[in-house]
Design an enzyme around this catalytic site. Structure first.
Site, PDB file in Angstrom:
ATOM      1  N   LYS A 115       0.859  -1.186   0.000  1.00 50.20           N
ATOM      2  CA  LYS A 115       0.000   0.000   0.000  1.00 50.20           C
ATOM      3  C   LYS A 115       0.891   1.229   0.000  1.00 50.20           C
ATOM      4  O   LYS A 115       2.021   1.188   0.491  1.00 50.20           O
ATOM      5  CB  LYS A 115      -0.882   0.023   1.259  1.00 50.20           C
ATOM      6  CG  LYS A 115      -2.166   0.794   1.089  1.00 50.20           C
ATOM      7  CD  LYS A 115      -3.237  -0.015   0.372  1.00 50.20           C
ATOM      8  CE  LYS A 115      -4.523   0.750   0.227  1.00 50.20           C
ATOM      9  NZ  LYS A 115      -5.628  -0.112  -0.212  1.00 50.20           N
TER      10      LYS A 115
HETATM   11  P1  NAD Z   1     -13.944   7.279  -2.183  1.00 52.45           P
HETATM   12  O1  NAD Z   1     -12.983   8.394  -1.951  1.00 52.45           O
HETATM   13  O2  NAD Z   1     -14.494   7.052  -3.563  1.00 52.45           O
HETATM   14  O3  NAD Z   1     -15.221   7.441  -1.213  1.00 52.45           O
HETATM   15  C1  NAD Z   1     -15.121   7.601   0.160  1.00 52.45           C
HETATM   16  C2  NAD Z   1     -16.498   7.999   0.711  1.00 52.45           C
HETATM   17  O4  NAD Z   1     -16.438   8.080   2.135  1.00 52.45           O
HETATM   18  C3  NAD Z   1     -16.983   9.359   0.238  1.00 52.45           C
HETATM   19  O5  NAD Z   1     -18.403   9.331   0.123  1.00 52.45           O
HETATM   20  C4  NAD Z   1     -16.572  10.296   1.370  1.00 52.45           C
HETATM   21  O6  NAD Z   1     -17.363  11.497   1.414  1.00 52.45           O
HETATM   22  C5  NAD Z   1     -16.830   9.402   2.564  1.00 52.45           C
HETATM   23  N1  NAD Z   1     -16.011   9.729   3.738  1.00 52.45           N
HETATM   24  C6  NAD Z   1     -14.691  10.002   3.769  1.00 52.45           C
HETATM   25  N2  NAD Z   1     -14.298  10.232   5.035  1.00 52.45           N
HETATM   26  C7  NAD Z   1     -15.392  10.065   5.811  1.00 52.45           C
HETATM   27  C8  NAD Z   1     -15.639  10.150   7.194  1.00 52.45           C
HETATM   28  N3  NAD Z   1     -14.661  10.465   8.055  1.00 52.45           N
HETATM   29  N4  NAD Z   1     -16.887   9.885   7.648  1.00 52.45           N
HETATM   30  C9  NAD Z   1     -17.887   9.565   6.780  1.00 52.45           C
HETATM   31  N5  NAD Z   1     -17.717   9.471   5.462  1.00 52.45           N
HETATM   32  C10 NAD Z   1     -16.490   9.739   4.982  1.00 52.45           C
HETATM   33  O7  NAD Z   1     -13.217   5.988  -1.633  1.00 52.45           O
HETATM   34  P2  NAD Z   1     -13.578   4.462  -1.948  1.00 52.45           P
HETATM   35  O8  NAD Z   1     -12.725   4.000  -3.070  1.00 52.45           O
HETATM   36  O9  NAD Z   1     -15.063   4.308  -2.028  1.00 52.45           O
HETATM   37  O10 NAD Z   1     -13.007   3.755  -0.633  1.00 52.45           O
HETATM   38  C11 NAD Z   1     -13.765   3.690   0.571  1.00 52.45           C
HETATM   39  C12 NAD Z   1     -13.156   2.624   1.464  1.00 52.45           C
HETATM   40  O11 NAD Z   1     -13.157   1.379   0.765  1.00 52.45           O
HETATM   41  C13 NAD Z   1     -11.698   2.855   1.887  1.00 52.45           C
HETATM   42  O12 NAD Z   1     -11.522   2.283   3.163  1.00 52.45           O
HETATM   43  C14 NAD Z   1     -10.915   2.053   0.858  1.00 52.45           C
HETATM   44  O13 NAD Z   1      -9.623   1.691   1.323  1.00 52.45           O
HETATM   45  C15 NAD Z   1     -11.834   0.848   0.731  1.00 52.45           C
HETATM   46  N6  NAD Z   1     -11.653   0.052  -0.489  1.00 52.45           N
HETATM   47  C16 NAD Z   1     -11.782   0.607  -1.724  1.00 52.45           C
HETATM   48  C17 NAD Z   1     -11.647  -0.200  -2.856  1.00 52.45           C
HETATM   49  C18 NAD Z   1     -11.847   0.346  -4.240  1.00 52.45           C
HETATM   50  O14 NAD Z   1     -11.775  -0.454  -5.200  1.00 52.45           O
HETATM   51  N7  NAD Z   1     -12.128   1.624  -4.421  1.00 52.45           N
HETATM   52  C19 NAD Z   1     -11.350  -1.565  -2.715  1.00 52.45           C
HETATM   53  C20 NAD Z   1     -11.255  -2.106  -1.432  1.00 52.45           C
HETATM   54  C21 NAD Z   1     -11.416  -1.292  -0.331  1.00 52.45           C
END
Ligand code: NAD
Length: 425
Positions: A115
């Site tokens: 990461k």
């Molecule tokens: P993203 O940036 O597209 O979306 C994040 C969302 O969470 C947004 O709606 C944002 O407004 C909200 N957010 C951020 N901080 C916040 C807080 N403190 N309280 C409430 N809401 C909050 O990110 P993503 O790609 O959707 O990733 C979200 C999670 O999923 C992360 O933990 C990431 O590591 C995990 N993840 C993502 C993927 C992927 O393929 N994108 C894969 C596995 C895991």
């Protein structure tokens, strides 16, 4: 020789790396991992901290701090996203890197875990500044990345464009276009069909399997989702399409709630146009703490780490939690949820759809032959359903929770690789 327990820094509940180690320790004890191999698994294989000088648009020079941590390369190249955020810190990147090792092992794709992250606030930076930051960071990592070494992908606040810049910078140095150097690229540049929706769809599939496992209905369940980005927004879309009732969803500014169910496509259109959920018609607003405590069947934390802890776990009224985010629930909270009979589909299983399709992207890049979207998503679904069953079976075998069952499965596979490879020199 020390035992696994002696090596554990109890740390604090909000330190993701301490939390990862607590789960690893529990699994290692249950499966009786050799204490030497345990020591390897408890620490990253390699980590790099870099200073990244960037010429800003106003002519000034700023120096950002970035990290890349490779937790394991025992089963294949390190694999994992790159996060741009002000809160990035080394222990967070270490935890995210280790979770990638376990996740890749749970779905049995031939990767280790890695990461990266840069401490920055991309919302306050121009596209040009973000591009220069990305290119210089890539150059700083050149000695440790590459399709056979470490393959980055997007994470919070990075996207297909970031990966295109990363791939281009890498390719300029190797003097050959190397699409397999990163995943999550634009479709026209070697990206895989289905990668964009893979994590959200995988979360919805895991929710479906969890409901079936808990003898709950496959339609009409009340669903609450924290976060509306790539994972939360698309999980909402697919769960809505499956016939469930998404009653609340949030972003970082707060949430919207309608007990009769939200019209999810209209909500996502509103979010795209307005940049926040607030003000969506016929909903009441609520904060993220209130949202997590809503009465529902399925709760999907899909925002960030440390959302369900010992301070609010007693308030959770969901029957099933499907972890879209990485590390949303602390070990202390797990004990409370278990006591209250909440079924938790853990992050290293529930959000593994993304890395599964990243694996397909890497395979397609190396073959130079691209698959149809239905083939990509059908293969992902098969892997996720099999992995769900493997995790449930492992939890049963070791008489533990699905989370520790998933760790047992993953740690067994990674420990096996170490054992069979043996120790070099
Ligand atoms: P993203 O940036 O597209 O979306 C994040 C969302 O969470 C947004 O709606 C944002 O407004 C909200 N957010 C951020 N901080 C916040 C807080 N403190 N309280 C409430 N809401 C909050 O990110 P993503 O790609 O959707 O990733 C979200 C999670 O999923 C992360 O933990 C990431 O590591 C995990 N993840 C993502 C993927 C992927 O393929 N994108 C894969 C596995 C895991």
């Amino acid at each position: 020789m020390s035992t696994p327990e002696q090596d554990i820094d109890q740390g604090d509940e909000l330190n993701p790396f301490s939390q990862m180690k607590k789960r690893l320790e529990k699994a290692a004890k249950l499966i009786n991992v050799d204490s030497g191999i345990y020591k390897i698994l408890a620490e990253p294989y390699q980590e790099l901290a870099v200073s990244i000088p960037v010429k800003m648009d106003d002519g000034s020079l700023r120096v950002f701090t970035g990290y890349r941590v490779q937790h394991s390369i025992a089963r294949g190249p390190a694999k994992g996203g790159i996060r741009y955020a002000p809160e990035v810190n080394l222990d967070e990147v270490r935890a995210l890197s280790a979770w990638m090792t376990w996740k890749c092992a749970v779905v049995n794709v031939p990767f280790g875990g890695g990461k990266g992250g840069i401490i920055c606030d991309p919302r306050r930076m121009s596209q040009g500044e973000i591009e220069r930051l990305t290119r210089r960071y890539t150059a700083n990592l050149l000695d440790i990345i590459g399709p056979e070494r470490d393959v980055p992908a997007p994470d919070m606040n990075t996207n297909a464009q970031t990966m295109a810049w990363f791939m281009d910078t890498y390719s300029m140095h190797t003097r050959a276009t190397c699409t397999a150097a990163v995943t999550g690229k634009p479709i026209g540049l070697g990206g895989s069909l289905g990668r964009n929706e893979a994590t959200g769809l995988g979360v919805a599939i895991t929710a479906r399997e969890s409901l079936k496992h808990q003898n709950l209905p496959n339609k009409g369940c009340k669903v609450v989702i924290q976060g509306s980005g790539n994972v939360g927004g698309l999980a909402a879309k697919f769960l809505h399409e499956m016939g469930h009732k998404v009653i609340a969803i949030s972003d970082m500014y707060g949430g919207i709630h309608n007990p009769d169910g939200l019209e999810v496509p209209a909500v996502l259109k509103w979010l795209k146009e307005k940049g926040k959920l607030e003000g969506f018609p016929n909903t009441e607003s609520l904060d993220n703490a209130q949202l997590l405590a809503l009465d529902c069947d399925v709760l999907v934390p899909a925002a960030t780490e440390n959302q369900i802890t010992s301070t609010n776990a007693e308030d959770i009224r969901a029957k099933v939690i499907v972890e879209g985010a990485n590390g949303p629930t602390s070990d202390e909270a797990d004990q409370i949820l278990e006591k209250n009979n909440v079924f938790v589909a853990p992050d290293i299983l529930a959000n593994a759809g993304g890395v599964t399709v990243s694996y397909f992207e890497w395979v397609q890049n190396r073959m130079g032959y691209f698959w149809e979207k239905k083939d990509v998503l059908n293969r992902m679904e098969r892997i996720l359903v099999d992995s769900f069953n493997d995790v449930v079976e492992s939890a049963k075998r070791y008489n533990t929770s699905p989370r520790i069952g998933a760790y047992c499965l993953a740690v067994e596979r990674v420990a096996y690789s170490h054992k069979m490879r043996g120790m070099y020199a």
